[in-house]
Design a protein around this motif. Sequence first.
Motif: not given
Length: 78
Positions: A12, A16-19, A23, A44
């Motif tokens: 990485h 790392y973003k999830k919202t 992507e 991303q």
Amino acid sequence: MSIHDDSNQEWHFDEYKKTAIIEKPLPSIYTNHENIPVATLIDQADLNVIYDHLENKARKHSFYSSLFYSSSFNICHY
């Protein structure tokens, strides 16, 4: 951004973003006599950053447009 290889290892290169993201997986394929997937690059884009950039451009455009339109009404009559 991250890389996932064919041995399930991951690297990485940022948080790392999830919202609020877009992507896009980009496969890396070794081609010899056949196509062999060796890794996947996952890229991303932060939608908040994109929104802020577009908002700034719109404000700048709005500012310059208002200068143009306001100056077009300063017509001299003889």
